[in-house]
Design a protein around this motif. Structure first.
Motif, PDB file in Angstrom:
ATOM      1  N   THR A 345       0.846  -1.174  -0.073  1.00 21.15           N
ATOM      2  CA  THR A 345      -0.030   0.014  -0.114  1.00 21.15           C
ATOM      3  C   THR A 345       0.883   1.378   0.209  1.00 21.15           C
ATOM      4  O   THR A 345       0.441   2.315  -0.385  1.00 21.15           O
ATOM      5  CB  THR A 345      -0.820   0.007   1.363  1.00 21.15           C
ATOM      6  OG1 THR A 345      -0.069  -0.255   2.455  1.00 21.15           O
ATOM      7  CG2 THR A 345      -1.963  -0.969   1.232  1.00 21.15           C
ATOM      8  N   GLY A 346       2.093   0.998   0.458  1.00 20.88           N
ATOM      9  CA  GLY A 346       3.236   2.378   0.559  1.00 20.88           C
ATOM     10  C   GLY A 346       3.203   2.806  -0.831  1.00 20.88           C
ATOM     11  O   GLY A 346       3.926   3.849  -1.134  1.00 20.88           O
ATOM     12  N   ILE A 347       3.030   2.207  -2.068  1.00 24.44           N
ATOM     13  CA  ILE A 347       3.404   2.483  -3.468  1.00 24.44           C
ATOM     14  C   ILE A 347       2.440   3.548  -3.731  1.00 24.44           C
ATOM     15  O   ILE A 347       2.882   4.327  -4.878  1.00 24.44           O
ATOM     16  CB  ILE A 347       3.171   1.299  -4.338  1.00 24.44           C
ATOM     17  CG1 ILE A 347       3.850   1.520  -5.569  1.00 24.44           C
ATOM     18  CG2 ILE A 347       1.430   1.134  -4.613  1.00 24.44           C
ATOM     19  CD1 ILE A 347       3.744   0.070  -6.458  1.00 24.44           C
ATOM     20  N   GLU A 348       1.563   4.001  -2.997  1.00 21.10           N
ATOM     21  CA  GLU A 348       0.742   5.146  -3.354  1.00 21.10           C
ATOM     22  C   GLU A 348       1.694   6.451  -3.551  1.00 21.10           C
ATOM     23  O   GLU A 348       1.349   7.281  -4.359  1.00 21.10           O
ATOM     24  CB  GLU A 348      -0.296   5.548  -2.291  1.00 21.10           C
ATOM     25  CG  GLU A 348      -1.705   4.795  -2.473  1.00 21.10           C
ATOM     26  CD  GLU A 348      -2.598   5.089  -1.215  1.00 21.10           C
ATOM     27  OE1 GLU A 348      -3.573   5.609  -1.481  1.00 21.10           O
ATOM     28  OE2 GLU A 348      -2.077   4.991  -0.125  1.00 21.10           O
ATOM     29  N   TYR A 349       2.524   6.411  -2.555  1.00 23.30           N
ATOM     30  CA  TYR A 349       3.476   7.734  -2.442  1.00 23.30           C
ATOM     31  C   TYR A 349       4.321   7.739  -3.723  1.00 23.30           C
ATOM     32  O   TYR A 349       4.412   8.905  -4.212  1.00 23.30           O
ATOM     33  CB  TYR A 349       4.275   7.694  -1.164  1.00 23.30           C
ATOM     34  CG  TYR A 349       3.557   7.441   0.162  1.00 23.30           C
ATOM     35  CD1 TYR A 349       2.757   8.866   0.415  1.00 23.30           C
ATOM     36  CD2 TYR A 349       3.315   6.514   0.863  1.00 23.30           C
ATOM     37  CE1 TYR A 349       2.001   8.791   1.595  1.00 23.30           C
ATOM     38  CE2 TYR A 349       2.637   6.390   1.865  1.00 23.30           C
ATOM     39  CZ  TYR A 349       1.898   7.711   2.519  1.00 23.30           C
ATOM     40  OH  TYR A 349       1.200   7.563   3.731  1.00 23.30           O
ATOM     41  N   THR A 350       4.915   6.526  -4.229  1.00 23.95           N
ATOM     42  CA  THR A 350       5.635   6.479  -5.573  1.00 23.95           C
ATOM     43  C   THR A 350       4.640   7.111  -6.595  1.00 23.95           C
ATOM     44  O   THR A 350       5.351   7.953  -7.461  1.00 23.95           O
ATOM     45  CB  THR A 350       6.082   5.305  -5.634  1.00 23.95           C
ATOM     46  OG1 THR A 350       6.958   4.966  -4.617  1.00 23.95           O
ATOM     47  CG2 THR A 350       6.752   5.331  -7.297  1.00 23.95           C
ATOM     48  N   MET A 351       3.357   6.634  -6.580  1.00 23.14           N
ATOM     49  CA  MET A 351       2.780   7.069  -7.807  1.00 23.14           C
ATOM     50  C   MET A 351       2.209   8.417  -7.841  1.00 23.14           C
ATOM     51  O   MET A 351       2.383   9.067  -9.053  1.00 23.14           O
ATOM     52  CB  MET A 351       1.424   6.111  -7.565  1.00 23.14           C
ATOM     53  CG  MET A 351       1.496   4.674  -7.849  1.00 23.14           C
ATOM     54  SD  MET A 351      -0.032   3.795  -7.167  1.00 23.14           S
ATOM     55  CE  MET A 351      -1.210   4.129  -8.386  1.00 23.14           C
ATOM     56  N   VAL A 352       2.163   9.214  -6.671  1.00 22.64           N
ATOM     57  CA  VAL A 352       1.948  10.485  -6.417  1.00 22.64           C
ATOM     58  C   VAL A 352       3.048  11.216  -6.899  1.00 22.64           C
ATOM     59  O   VAL A 352       3.117  12.269  -7.463  1.00 22.64           O
ATOM     60  CB  VAL A 352       1.363  10.881  -5.057  1.00 22.64           C
ATOM     61  CG1 VAL A 352       1.361  12.321  -4.824  1.00 22.64           C
ATOM     62  CG2 VAL A 352      -0.116  10.117  -4.879  1.00 22.64           C
ATOM     63  N   ALA A 353       4.122  10.794  -6.280  1.00 20.58           N
ATOM     64  CA  ALA A 353       5.509  11.604  -6.470  1.00 20.58           C
ATOM     65  C   ALA A 353       5.992  11.633  -7.903  1.00 20.58           C
ATOM     66  O   ALA A 353       6.569  12.532  -8.335  1.00 20.58           O
ATOM     67  CB  ALA A 353       6.559  10.938  -5.537  1.00 20.58           C
ATOM     68  N   GLN A 354       5.687  10.359  -8.510  1.00 19.31           N
ATOM     69  CA  GLN A 354       6.191  10.425  -9.748  1.00 19.31           C
ATOM     70  C   GLN A 354       5.149  11.160 -10.821  1.00 19.31           C
ATOM     71  O   GLN A 354       5.669  11.650 -12.058  1.00 19.31           O
ATOM     72  CB  GLN A 354       6.455   9.185 -10.469  1.00 19.31           C
ATOM     73  CG  GLN A 354       7.585   8.374  -9.692  1.00 19.31           C
ATOM     74  CD  GLN A 354       7.774   6.819 -10.157  1.00 19.31           C
ATOM     75  OE1 GLN A 354       6.726   6.153 -10.893  1.00 19.31           O
ATOM     76  NE2 GLN A 354       8.827   6.312 -10.084  1.00 19.31           N
ATOM     77  N   GLY A 355       3.971  11.248 -10.832  1.00 19.51           N
ATOM     78  CA  GLY A 355       2.976  11.722 -11.365  1.00 19.51           C
ATOM     79  C   GLY A 355       2.682  13.097 -11.416  1.00 19.51           C
ATOM     80  O   GLY A 355       2.141  13.891 -12.256  1.00 19.51           O
ATOM     81  N   LEU A 356       2.784  13.747 -10.086  1.00 19.69           N
ATOM     82  CA  LEU A 356       2.313  15.191  -9.944  1.00 19.69           C
ATOM     83  C   LEU A 356       3.397  16.184 -10.264  1.00 19.69           C
ATOM     84  O   LEU A 356       4.652  15.689  -9.857  1.00 19.69           O
ATOM     85  CB  LEU A 356       1.702  15.292  -8.920  1.00 19.69           C
ATOM     86  CG  LEU A 356       0.106  15.035  -8.482  1.00 19.69           C
ATOM     87  CD1 LEU A 356      -0.157  13.593  -8.805  1.00 19.69           C
ATOM     88  CD2 LEU A 356      -0.635  15.888  -7.314  1.00 19.69           C
ATOM     89  N   PRO A 357       3.277  17.395 -10.470  1.00 15.97           N
ATOM     90  CA  PRO A 357       4.305  18.633 -10.608  1.00 15.97           C
ATOM     91  C   PRO A 357       4.917  18.645  -9.185  1.00 15.97           C
ATOM     92  O   PRO A 357       4.200  18.406  -8.291  1.00 15.97           O
ATOM     93  CB  PRO A 357       3.421  19.670 -10.935  1.00 15.97           C
ATOM     94  CG  PRO A 357       2.032  19.296 -11.609  1.00 15.97           C
ATOM     95  CD  PRO A 357       1.818  18.041 -11.009  1.00 15.97           C
TER      96      PRO A 357
END
Length: 444
Positions: A345-357
């Motif tokens: 579930t910690g993968i959320e932070y990677t998804m957000v960090a890589q995807g947003l400005p």
């Protein structure tokens, strides 16, 4: 570099979800990044996870001292999550504006004061307020670390580095199990909290002294407009729809009810429960590192993090089905698998960090944390209310049926997100192109 080229590069970096090189402090070697960025911030995250998990070990002591019902115990422990959630949006704004080092000093001081208040608390109300103050104070530990690391680590390496950071938190959670139980053989829990308050103060000073300076960023976008932009961003919505509820369940159950289930249903002694929770936290450390490495490896082969997340969430739900079915030969295995697989579930932070400005990463990640910890508060308190629907035996243990009902309800809450992802993928298959690999903003 010409000005036009520099502006073009800055725009490209902003679109990739990381700050441009010009916004970072002067270059540092990898060793200095480890010593001055990763190590002090990871220590803060270590302590925050120790404080989050410690009530799972102290539950018998607190229940005996205050004659708590499961509902009261759930509320006392989950107050951490509620206050943690309240801290997220202001912390996110502060991180984006002033940088993590300047934010962490006052926050950890607040956490230390709350820890001292918990040590001196004499009734349920006092401990409830103190626990909330602790949760608020450590509310920025993980996101401050993520913000600091995203400044110095290239996007391609973020999954593995964040995996190590989550592993540091897992070590903190592990320290809240068997080591705390051993410590309680020599000191009482009040003395233990005084020592933890000292550790929080030390970490606050360490971060302020060691962390490299970052230029302040003037926020020209109002908070409301930023939140709307974040919530509408496809990467944020994708992460929230698939992983948010499982993350809530992981935090809410791991932090209290997993240990109670091992005692009430599996019939383990307090020492055995502490040992199994300790092994489970070791599984968190391994799981966090492995998930980070798998995500990074998959990204190099064109597999997006969301597909790794979907596979992990499916496994996590299967593990919880084992609790509902009462898989008797594997009680200990189920408990360890819950913590091992739940780290996905910690993968959320990677998804957000890589995807947003990059200008939004602090607020986006803390917005995600706000939702996660509000949900964890509801899961932890709500699970206790479900148990209250049954009568305990003479030893205060609740029947297996009560726990089965609670886990069945949790599965019902998580399944729609996974089904929604599968339906969308079936209707419109995800592109198979490789994930972008960007030049280093700094490997430093």
């Amino acid at each position: 570099m010409r000005d036009a080229d520099r502006h073009k590069g800055d725009a490209n970096h902003a679109g990739r979800g990381v700050p441009p090189p010009a916004a970072a402090a002067p270059a540092l070697s990898r060793r200095m990044v480890f010593l001055t960025v990763f190590l002090p911030f990871a220590l803060g995250h270590y302590l925050s996870q120790l404080m989050r998990m410690i009530n799972a070990t102290l539950a018998p002591d607190l229940t005996a001292a205050l004659a708590l019902t499961p509902g009261q115990l759930g509320l006392l422990t989950s107050a951490f999550f509620f206050a943690f959630a309240l801290a997220q949006l202001p912390v996110g704004v502060a991180l984006d504006r002033w940088g993590p080092a300047r934010v962490q000093l006052p926050m950890l001081v607040i956490a230390a004061l709350g820890t001292l208040a918990f040590a001196g608390g004499r009734d349920f109300a006092q401990l409830l307020v103190a626990r909330a103050v602790i949760g608020f104070g450590v509310g920025g530990c993980f996101m401050a670390a993520v913000k600091a690391l995203s400044t110095w680590i290239t996007p391609a390496r973020l999954p593995s580095v964040q995996g190590y950071l989550i592993a540091a938190g897992g070590l903190g959670a592990a320290s809240a199990t068997l080591p705390v139980r051993i410590a309680l053989e020599h000191v009482d829990w009040r003395s233990l909290f005084i020592a933890l308050a000292s550790a929080l103060m030390f970490t606050a000073v360490l971060i302020r002294l060691l962390a490299p300076p970052q230029a302040a960023i003037v926020q020209r976008q109002p908070l409301r407009a930023a939140m709307v932009e974040i919530c509408r961003h496809p990467s944020f919505r994708e992460a929230a729809q698939l992983v948010l509820v499982p993350h809530m369940v992981f935090f809410g159950i791991q932090g209290l009810w997993l240990g109670r289930w091992l005692g009430d249903v599996a019939g383990y002694s307090e020492d055995q429960v502490s040992w199994l929770l300790y092994v489970g936290m070791g599984a968190v450390i391994v799981g966090a590192i492995v998930v980070g490495m798998i995500t990074e490896w998959a990204g190099k082969r064109g597999v997006r993090p969301v597909r790794v997340a979907a596979a992990g969430v499916a496994l996590f739900i299967i593990v919880q089905a084992g609790f509902v079915c009462g898989w008797r030969p594997g009680y200990a295995v189920l408990a360890v698998l819950f913590t091992l697989v739940g780290t996905v579930t910690g993968i959320e932070y990677t998804m957000v960090a890589q995807g947003l400005p990059g200008r939004l990463t602090g607020r986006a990640a803390t917005c995600l944390n706000l939702l996660i910890f509000l949900g964890a508060f509801a899961v932890q308190a709500g699970f206790g209310l479900v148990l209250d629907g049954w009568h305990p035996n003479l030893r205060g243990q609740y029947p297996a049926q009560a726990y089965q009902a609670g886990f069945a309800l949790l599965i019902a809450l998580q399944a729609p997100g996974l089904a929604w992802y599968g339906w969308r993928r079936w209707r419109r298959p995800a592109p198979s192109g490789r994930m972008d690999h960007h030049p280093a903003t700094s490997t430093r």
